[in-house]
Each structure stands twice: as C-alpha cells, then as structure tokens.
Scaffold this active site. Structure first.
Site, PDB file in Angstrom:
ATOM      1  N   CYS A 136       0.823  -1.211   0.000  1.00  0.00           N
ATOM      2  CA  CYS A 136       0.000   0.000   0.000  1.00  0.00           C
ATOM      3  C   CYS A 136       0.854   1.257   0.000  1.00  0.00           C
ATOM      4  CB  CYS A 136      -0.942  -0.007   1.194  1.00  0.00           C
ATOM      5  SG  CYS A 136      -0.109  -0.137   2.800  1.00  0.00           S
ATOM      6  N   HIS A 274      -1.706   1.758   7.084  1.00  0.00           N
ATOM      7  CA  HIS A 274      -2.166   1.606   5.701  1.00  0.00           C
ATOM      8  C   HIS A 274      -2.061   2.924   4.947  1.00  0.00           C
ATOM      9  CE1 HIS A 274      -4.051  -0.371   2.377  1.00  0.00           C
ATOM     10  NE2 HIS A 274      -5.074   0.462   2.353  1.00  0.00           N
ATOM     11  N   ASN A 298      -8.061   3.985  -2.417  1.00  0.00           N
ATOM     12  CA  ASN A 298      -7.395   2.814  -1.862  1.00  0.00           C
ATOM     13  C   ASN A 298      -6.759   2.006  -2.993  1.00  0.00           C
ATOM     14  OD1 ASN A 298      -6.518   1.018   0.069  1.00  0.00           O
ATOM     15  ND2 ASN A 298      -8.525   0.174   0.546  1.00  0.00           N
TER      16      ASN A 298
END
Length: 331
Positions: A136, A274, A298
């Site tokens: 990520c 994240h 995302n």
C-alpha cells in the site's frame, strides 16, 4: 504510538479441525467462490469455508449492533471474505509509520472551496489492486507523484509501483512486507527518476531492481511532510493536489467497507498501518449537518468500497490518523 513492525505470513493450514459447515449457506458460498474466482483443495476448502462463515456472521452482527445506517456507512462480504483477521492485517499492518513534524509550502490564505475532487481535474489514475502483497505504501506514493506529474505536464501517466518496491530496499522498505512513504519518496528523489507502469509492470511480489534511467518519466526534486493537523492537511490538499496519507486500517470494518462515511469506534490516530491517496473532501446531506468527509483512493481494486474509494470523517479530531502522516512531492 504503538509500533507495528513486520508480521509473519499466516500459514494456510490450520491445526484445529474446521467446524461443520452451515448448509443453509451453500448457495451463497458457491456464488461467492465463483464471483471471486476461488478454487481450493478439499482440505483447504473446509478451513476457508469456516473462516468465510465466521465473517458472514460477524458482518450481520456488526450491522445489527452498531447501527451502520448512520452516515450511510455500510459493510459487506467482499473478496477478503475467506481471510482470517491476521491475514487481512498482512495487507496493511506491515510497517509502523513514525509520526514526523512537518513543514510545507503554503500559499497565503488559499481559497478553500466547500468541496474538492481532484479526480474531476484529471489528477488521478484509475484504481489499482495490490492483491495479497502489502505494498500500500508504494501505491500511495506513486499515485501522489502521478498527480504532481499531471499538474506539471498535463500528462496522466501510471507510474511503476514495482520499480519502487524492487529498488528502494536500501532505504528501508520491504517490498510486499511493508514500507514507509517517507523512505519511498527519499528513494525517488535520490535515484533521479521512476519508470512508468508500462515499462516496469506490477507483479505483486518483490524482485531484483531492474530500473533503467533512460526509461524514467518523472523526477522528484524534494518532498514535504504536512504538519499533523487537519487544517494544514486541508490547505495542502487544496494548494498542491492529491496527498499521500496513512491511517489505522487494521479493523475488519475497514476491509469490509462498502460505502458511506466510515465509522470505527476503535480506530486510532497514533497507530498507522495503511497508505492511501487523499484526493478530495466534501459532505453528505447539507453542509450545516456536519457530515463532512475526506475522500480517499485505496489500492484494493474497484470492487472494494465506493468503486475503490472511501469516505473518512473530516473535522473529527484527526479521525483514524488521517492527518498524522501526510506528504507530497515537488517535481
């Protein structure tokens, strides 16, 4: 801050015997496997079915107990449905994000519009999918640089996440096992360039560095850490474009997010695991109703959340740490 460093991969095999399946869920299980392209060995299917059933029951119970109709926040069974909590954390909880004091280039009294969406201005590439690789951090950084490259040249070029994963190890990143955006930006700056996705495609696993300077499409001259408050984050977003951020994404409600303004009572602002891209902000209903949100991209694919995006509470005391670790580059 409670540091979260590196986790070991959870083995697929489970020592305990799986409970007997609920045959009332047979049709739903088969449809979920089909739509998510899952195939298992007979023994693994028993274990995965048990995990999946547990997640189905948790989602139903969570909705009933927490009233997720508030702010239209909803969760659902998605592609992560057969993964244990520890496995889901592998997608996010791989490196701690140390809090840093920041300073950024700020225009005097920037005009703050009531809503902003950098996607509509052409700054944001399509949503990508990191898969089972905990990269990520690399997706967040490359997406942020993509926006600045568009701002400078008018060209929206998907950049190479794989290049960043493979070649920034000496700066402290760990490929699919995590990394910190600060270290990633430092690599791109010092390296003198980064390739495009077209010449160095994503493989969802770390390999040896194959960067070639002649194929570089962007250079980072410097990068800035935004002061840790939402007002500074708002000004940076309006003035400079999409921002690389990090949040506490360790909760099952995050992985099961479907839409609306996210709500997680256990979400922390000092435990960040994240990386995402902040692309805008807005509000639901009327502005006076105080239902404001940040809009985030995302890297779980378009089937997650609102076509790959999520809304996080804005102006709620740095909810989930949205303003605790934000940065952007200058090209």
């Amino acid at each position: 801050m409670t540091p979260t460093v590196f986790l070991s991969i959870l083995c697929l095999g489970v020592a305990l015997a799986a409970p007997a399946p609920d045959y009332n869920l047979d049709a739903e299980w088969e449809e979920w496997k089909r739509s998510n392209d899952r195939t298992y060995s007979p023994e693994e299917e028993k274990q995965r079915r048990a995990v999946w059933e547990g997640n189905v029951k948790w989602i139903k119970q969570h909705i009933m107990e927490n009233g997720l109709w508030m702010n239209n926040f909803t969760i659902e069974m998605n592609e992560f449905g057969d993964m244990t909590g520890e496995e889901m954390k592998m997608l996010t909880e791989s490196s701690s994000y140390p809090l840093r004091n920041g300073k950024h280039i700020q225009k005097r009294n920037p005009k703050i519009p009531p809503t902003l969406d950098w996607r509509k201005e052409g700054y944001v590439t399509p949503v990508r999918r990191q898969g089972s690789c905990g990269a990520c951090w690399a997706f967040s950084v490359t997406a942020c640089i993509e926006g600045q490259l568009f701002k400078k040249t008018g060209k929206l070029i998907p950049l190479s996440v794989q290049n960043l994963m493979d070649c920034s190890v000496s700066y402290g990143t760990k490929g699919c096992d995590g990394g910190r955006p600060y270290d990633a930006f430092q690599y791109v700056k010092n390296n003198g360039g980064l390739e495009a996705e077209a010449t160095y495609p994503y493989e969802a696993k770390a390999k040896h560095c194959r960067y070639r300077p002649e194929r570089s499409v962007v250079k980072v001259n410097r990068f800035f850490v935004v002061p840790r408050n939402e007002e500074a984050l708002l000004q940076a977003l309006v003035t400079h474009g999409p921002i690389a951020v990090a949040i506490d994404g360790s909760h099952a409600s995050f992985h099961s997010y479907r839409g609306g303004i996210y709500h997680e009572p256990k979400c922390r602002k000092d435990t960040l695991d994240h990386g995402l891209l902040l692309v805008g902000y807005g509000y639901e209903g009327h502005e006076s109703e105080n239902r404001k949100y940040w809009l985030l991209k995302n890297s779980h694919g378009e089937r997650w959340g609102e076509n790959g995006y999520m809304k996080l509470p804005r102006g709620q005391n740095n909810y989930c740490g949205i303003a605790s670790y934000a940065m952007y580059p200058a090209l």
